[in-house]
Design a protein around this motif. Structure first.
Motif, PDB file in Angstrom:
ATOM      1  N   THR A 127      73.153   3.174  48.072  1.00 47.47           N
ATOM      2  CA  THR A 127      72.325   2.790  49.098  1.00 47.47           C
ATOM      3  C   THR A 127      70.849   2.537  48.784  1.00 47.47           C
ATOM      4  OG1 THR A 127      71.515   3.386  51.434  1.00 47.47           O
ATOM      5  CG2 THR A 127      72.063   5.192  49.733  1.00 47.47           C
ATOM      6  N   TYR A 128      70.333   1.537  49.580  1.00 48.64           N
ATOM      7  CA  TYR A 128      68.661   0.938  49.599  1.00 48.64           C
ATOM      8  C   TYR A 128      67.925   2.063  50.113  1.00 48.64           C
ATOM      9  CZ  TYR A 128      71.063  -3.077  47.479  1.00 48.64           C
ATOM     10  OH  TYR A 128      72.084  -4.072  46.745  1.00 48.64           O
ATOM     11  N   HIS A 129      68.746   2.802  51.007  1.00 50.05           N
ATOM     12  CA  HIS A 129      68.092   3.974  51.910  1.00 50.05           C
ATOM     13  C   HIS A 129      67.858   5.123  51.371  1.00 50.05           C
ATOM     14  CE1 HIS A 129      68.752   1.759  55.702  1.00 50.05           C
ATOM     15  NE2 HIS A 129      69.889   1.584  55.538  1.00 50.05           N
ATOM     16  N   ALA A 130      68.211   5.159  49.999  1.00 51.81           N
ATOM     17  CA  ALA A 130      68.314   6.611  49.357  1.00 51.81           C
ATOM     18  C   ALA A 130      67.047   7.268  49.332  1.00 51.81           C
ATOM     19  CB  ALA A 130      68.439   6.412  47.836  1.00 51.81           C
ATOM     20  N   LEU A 131      65.700   6.783  49.100  1.00 52.51           N
ATOM     21  CA  LEU A 131      64.469   7.407  49.291  1.00 52.51           C
ATOM     22  C   LEU A 131      64.131   7.861  50.548  1.00 52.51           C
ATOM     23  CD1 LEU A 131      64.164   6.471  46.300  1.00 52.51           C
ATOM     24  CD2 LEU A 131      61.618   6.029  46.762  1.00 52.51           C
ATOM     25  N   GLU A 132      64.246   6.762  51.447  1.00 48.35           N
ATOM     26  CA  GLU A 132      63.897   7.382  53.073  1.00 48.35           C
ATOM     27  C   GLU A 132      64.810   8.358  53.429  1.00 48.35           C
ATOM     28  OE1 GLU A 132      64.458   4.219  56.047  1.00 48.35           O
ATOM     29  OE2 GLU A 132      65.432   3.014  54.271  1.00 48.35           O
ATOM     30  N   ALA A 154      66.737  10.659  51.606  1.00 51.50           N
ATOM     31  CA  ALA A 154      66.421  11.994  51.046  1.00 51.50           C
ATOM     32  C   ALA A 154      65.095  12.484  51.597  1.00 51.50           C
ATOM     33  CB  ALA A 154      66.111  11.543  49.513  1.00 51.50           C
ATOM     34  N   LYS A 155      64.181  11.764  51.992  1.00 51.78           N
ATOM     35  CA  LYS A 155      63.010  12.040  52.697  1.00 51.78           C
ATOM     36  C   LYS A 155      63.338  12.922  53.758  1.00 51.78           C
ATOM     37  CE  LYS A 155      59.532   9.124  50.434  1.00 51.78           C
ATOM     38  NZ  LYS A 155      58.858   8.026  50.702  1.00 51.78           N
ATOM     39  N   LEU A 156      64.257  12.132  54.640  1.00 50.53           N
ATOM     40  CA  LEU A 156      64.605  12.477  56.097  1.00 50.53           C
ATOM     41  C   LEU A 156      65.575  13.892  55.957  1.00 50.53           C
ATOM     42  CD1 LEU A 156      65.772   9.362  57.654  1.00 50.53           C
ATOM     43  CD2 LEU A 156      63.890  10.973  58.479  1.00 50.53           C
ATOM     44  N   LEU A 157      66.329  14.004  55.175  1.00 46.73           N
ATOM     45  CA  LEU A 157      67.171  15.204  55.023  1.00 46.73           C
ATOM     46  C   LEU A 157      66.300  16.428  54.349  1.00 46.73           C
ATOM     47  CD1 LEU A 157      70.044  13.457  53.014  1.00 46.73           C
ATOM     48  CD2 LEU A 157      70.149  14.346  55.462  1.00 46.73           C
ATOM     49  N   GLY A 158      65.258  16.304  53.794  1.00 47.41           N
ATOM     50  CA  GLY A 158      64.283  17.201  53.296  1.00 47.41           C
ATOM     51  C   GLY A 158      63.167  17.671  54.190  1.00 47.41           C
ATOM     52  N   ALA A 159      63.134  16.797  55.505  1.00 48.69           N
ATOM     53  CA  ALA A 159      62.021  17.018  56.642  1.00 48.69           C
ATOM     54  C   ALA A 159      62.430  18.373  57.150  1.00 48.69           C
ATOM     55  CB  ALA A 159      62.072  16.054  57.434  1.00 48.69           C
ATOM     56  N   ALA A 186      69.572  -4.393  55.786  1.00 49.24           N
ATOM     57  CA  ALA A 186      68.719  -5.294  56.276  1.00 49.24           C
ATOM     58  C   ALA A 186      68.712  -5.374  57.985  1.00 49.24           C
ATOM     59  CB  ALA A 186      68.997  -6.780  55.866  1.00 49.24           C
ATOM     60  N   MET A 187      70.093  -5.246  58.546  1.00 53.96           N
ATOM     61  CA  MET A 187      70.350  -5.139  60.059  1.00 53.96           C
ATOM     62  C   MET A 187      69.546  -3.942  60.497  1.00 53.96           C
ATOM     63  SD  MET A 187      74.131  -6.412  60.377  1.00 53.96           S
ATOM     64  CE  MET A 187      74.966  -5.068  59.850  1.00 53.96           C
ATOM     65  N   VAL A 188      69.660  -2.900  59.926  1.00 57.80           N
ATOM     66  CA  VAL A 188      69.033  -1.609  60.361  1.00 57.80           C
ATOM     67  C   VAL A 188      67.647  -1.794  60.195  1.00 57.80           C
ATOM     68  CG1 VAL A 188      68.512   1.045  60.120  1.00 57.80           C
ATOM     69  CG2 VAL A 188      70.796   0.020  59.621  1.00 57.80           C
ATOM     70  N   LYS A 189      67.099  -2.433  59.161  1.00 58.25           N
ATOM     71  CA  LYS A 189      65.510  -2.572  58.986  1.00 58.25           C
ATOM     72  C   LYS A 189      65.142  -3.643  60.209  1.00 58.25           C
ATOM     73  CE  LYS A 189      64.524   0.221  55.932  1.00 58.25           C
ATOM     74  NZ  LYS A 189      63.727   1.110  56.106  1.00 58.25           N
ATOM     75  N   ALA A 190      65.734  -4.696  60.278  1.00 59.18           N
ATOM     76  CA  ALA A 190      65.544  -5.560  61.446  1.00 59.18           C
ATOM     77  C   ALA A 190      65.616  -5.083  62.905  1.00 59.18           C
ATOM     78  CB  ALA A 190      66.450  -6.913  61.336  1.00 59.18           C
ATOM     79  N   ALA A 191      66.387  -4.485  63.123  1.00 60.07           N
ATOM     80  CA  ALA A 191      66.586  -3.709  64.494  1.00 60.07           C
ATOM     81  C   ALA A 191      65.609  -2.741  64.794  1.00 60.07           C
ATOM     82  CB  ALA A 191      68.012  -3.191  64.758  1.00 60.07           C
ATOM     83  N   ALA A 192      65.237  -2.007  63.504  1.00 62.23           N
ATOM     84  CA  ALA A 192      64.368  -0.914  63.986  1.00 62.23           C
ATOM     85  C   ALA A 192      62.819  -1.282  63.832  1.00 62.23           C
ATOM     86  CB  ALA A 192      64.434   0.237  62.599  1.00 62.23           C
ATOM     87  N   GLN A 193      62.605  -2.487  63.249  1.00 62.04           N
ATOM     88  CA  GLN A 193      61.132  -3.221  63.602  1.00 62.04           C
ATOM     89  C   GLN A 193      60.879  -3.811  64.811  1.00 62.04           C
ATOM     90  OE1 GLN A 193      60.882  -5.889  59.915  1.00 62.04           O
ATOM     91  NE2 GLN A 193      60.604  -4.300  58.499  1.00 62.04           N
ATOM     92  N   ASN A 194      62.112  -4.323  65.171  1.00 62.63           N
ATOM     93  CA  ASN A 194      62.012  -4.934  66.559  1.00 62.63           C
ATOM     94  C   ASN A 194      62.167  -3.652  67.855  1.00 62.63           C
ATOM     95  OD1 ASN A 194      62.152  -7.730  66.801  1.00 62.63           O
ATOM     96  ND2 ASN A 194      63.487  -7.676  65.308  1.00 62.63           N
ATOM     97  N   GLY A 195      62.217  -2.577  67.623  1.00 59.97           N
ATOM     98  CA  GLY A 195      62.114  -1.331  68.324  1.00 59.97           C
ATOM     99  C   GLY A 195      63.352  -1.194  69.061  1.00 59.97           C
ATOM    100  N   TRP A 196      64.506  -1.749  68.680  1.00 54.82           N
ATOM    101  CA  TRP A 196      65.738  -1.789  69.181  1.00 54.82           C
ATOM    102  C   TRP A 196      66.410  -0.601  69.182  1.00 54.82           C
ATOM    103  CZ3 TRP A 196      67.009  -7.491  67.325  1.00 54.82           C
ATOM    104  CH2 TRP A 196      66.469  -8.200  67.802  1.00 54.82           C
ATOM    105  N   VAL A 197      66.450   0.044  67.948  1.00 56.89           N
ATOM    106  CA  VAL A 197      67.177   1.193  67.628  1.00 56.89           C
ATOM    107  C   VAL A 197      66.214   2.283  66.934  1.00 56.89           C
ATOM    108  CG1 VAL A 197      69.242   0.233  67.181  1.00 56.89           C
ATOM    109  CG2 VAL A 197      67.745   0.360  65.429  1.00 56.89           C
ATOM    110  N   ASP A 198      66.504   3.593  66.809  1.00 55.64           N
ATOM    111  CA  ASP A 198      65.963   4.469  65.974  1.00 55.64           C
ATOM    112  C   ASP A 198      66.172   4.260  64.515  1.00 55.64           C
ATOM    113  OD1 ASP A 198      64.987   6.953  64.734  1.00 55.64           O
ATOM    114  OD2 ASP A 198      65.200   8.094  66.410  1.00 55.64           O
ATOM    115  N   GLY A 199      65.584   3.793  63.614  1.00 56.99           N
ATOM    116  CA  GLY A 199      66.092   3.601  62.391  1.00 56.99           C
ATOM    117  C   GLY A 199      66.392   4.730  61.638  1.00 56.99           C
ATOM    118  N   ASP A 200      65.697   5.636  61.953  1.00 57.95           N
ATOM    119  CA  ASP A 200      65.779   7.095  60.929  1.00 57.95           C
ATOM    120  C   ASP A 200      67.345   7.662  61.246  1.00 57.95           C
ATOM    121  OD1 ASP A 200      63.293   6.621  59.825  1.00 57.95           O
ATOM    122  OD2 ASP A 200      62.421   8.107  60.777  1.00 57.95           O
ATOM    123  N   ARG A 201      67.428   7.688  62.626  1.00 54.50           N
ATOM    124  CA  ARG A 201      68.862   8.299  63.008  1.00 54.50           C
ATOM    125  C   ARG A 201      69.882   7.399  62.798  1.00 54.50           C
ATOM    126  NH1 ARG A 201      68.989  10.032  69.157  1.00 54.50           N
ATOM    127  NH2 ARG A 201      71.238  10.730  68.323  1.00 54.50           N
TER     128      ARG A 201
END
Length: 324
Positions: free
Chosen positions: A312-317, A319-324, A278-293
């Motif tokens: 991890t709840y990040h599993a799908l995203e 996995a997509k980033l690693l396959g990009a 949740a902390m990563v998501k909140a910070a990314a939504q506010n534009g404070w961090v690069d959420g993917d990195r």
């Protein structure tokens, strides 16, 4: 100035060089994807504190697992939320309970998917605690047979791995004995061996509808200041028959992951918990961090600390980033 003999930057110069010498790598097969299964039809209810995570009815659970499997995520861990809760958590060990039915649906649809079941009573009790209540306290010994019954019904439904998270003393031995008695000797136990009483669990309690109705869980989950106690818990779970060990949470407990990895010769699993997500998501939504990195950096830190797998709840995203 003398020409430097040692120039570590030589191996950082290009992306190809950096990839070639990278010491710690991530792959979708490193991830275990948590799913929250609820009763009903066509339910895909967002969790406000966990953007991108949902309460899912059975058909949506299967669909979400298909997406994960197609991306290379080989395992899910199930949390069941029944319509009816009672003081005994009876739906946890009902043969037609929500999580038992979810196991059957997933194994029928995706036979190669590894289905893990979180074994605990907190999602199933009306008081929200992980065991039976006696005199206002969580009763350890009378809870063990119910955890064992839940493990057996889930394994009989087809669960590949049983993951007890309740932190009752002796639960691994009770579950191992119960599984062996019904000839389910090949079903592994992945124990939450070092599970801390953490402030990072808040969003999960919304998702699982498992907030304690009184008190807290510090009487059975571990004090965040303790290290030696974690190693004692690890040793006890191994003695009782655990096949894999979970450290939870992960990000604030990387030192514990490393100590456990150096101590044991079984797979070690880090649980990248809801508050960390949740902390990563909140910070990314506010534009404070690069959420993917940040997501990939955090997950890499857990692998680097010594975990073999990451829940991890990040599993799908990821996995997509690693396959990009």
């Amino acid at each position: 100035m003398a020409y430097p003999i040692h120039r570590p930057r030589r191996l950082r110069r290009t992306a190809a060089l950096r990839d070639m010498v990278r010491e710690t790598t991530l792959a979708p097969s490193d991830f275990i994807y948590p799913l929250f299964v609820v009763e009903g039809r066509d339910v895909r209810r967002p969790i406000a504190s966990m953007p991108g995570v949902f309460n899912l009815s059975l058909e949506h659970t299967v669909a979400e697992a298909r997406r994960a499997h197609a991306l290379g995520v080989k395992a899910v861990i199930l949390f069941g939320i029944p319509d009816h809760k009672d003081a005994q958590g009876s739906q946890a060990y009902a043969t037609e309970g929500i999580v038992q039915r979810a196991v059957r649906e997933l194994k029928n649809a995706l036979p190669d998917l590894l289905v893990i079941v979180d074994v605990c009573l907190c999602e199933y009790t009306d008081h929200g605690h992980c065991g039976l209540i006696d005199g206002g306290h969580v009763a350890n010994d009378s809870t063990l047979p119910l955890l064992a019954r839940m493990a057996v019904t889930c394994a009989q439904a087809g669960a590949d791995i049983i993951a007890p998270s309740d932190m009752m003393d002796g639960r691994v031995a009770a579950i191992r004995s119960a599984l062996d008695e019904v000839r389910l000797t090949d079903v592994p136990v992945m124990s939450y061996a070092a599970k801390y009483a953490s402030a990072f669990y808040g969003p999960f309690r919304e998702a699982a509808q498992s907030t304690p109705q009184f008190g807290d869980r510090r009487g059975y989950q571990m004090d965040p200041g303790n290290v030696r106690e974690a190693l004692k818990e690890v040793d006890l779970d191994l003695e009782e028959g655990a096949d894999m060990l979970i450290v939870k949470p992960a990000l604030s407990y990387l030192d514990i992951i490393r100590l456990v990895r150096d101590r044991v010769d079984v797979p070690v699993v880090a649980y990248n918990v809801s508050g960390e997500y949740a902390m990563v998501k909140a910070a990314a939504q506010n534009g404070w961090v690069d959420g993917d990195r940040m997501t990939l950096e955090i997950l890499t830190s857990m692998k680097r600390a010594g975990s073999d797998l990451i829940i991890t709840y990040h599993a799908l995203e990821a996995a997509k980033l690693l396959g990009a």
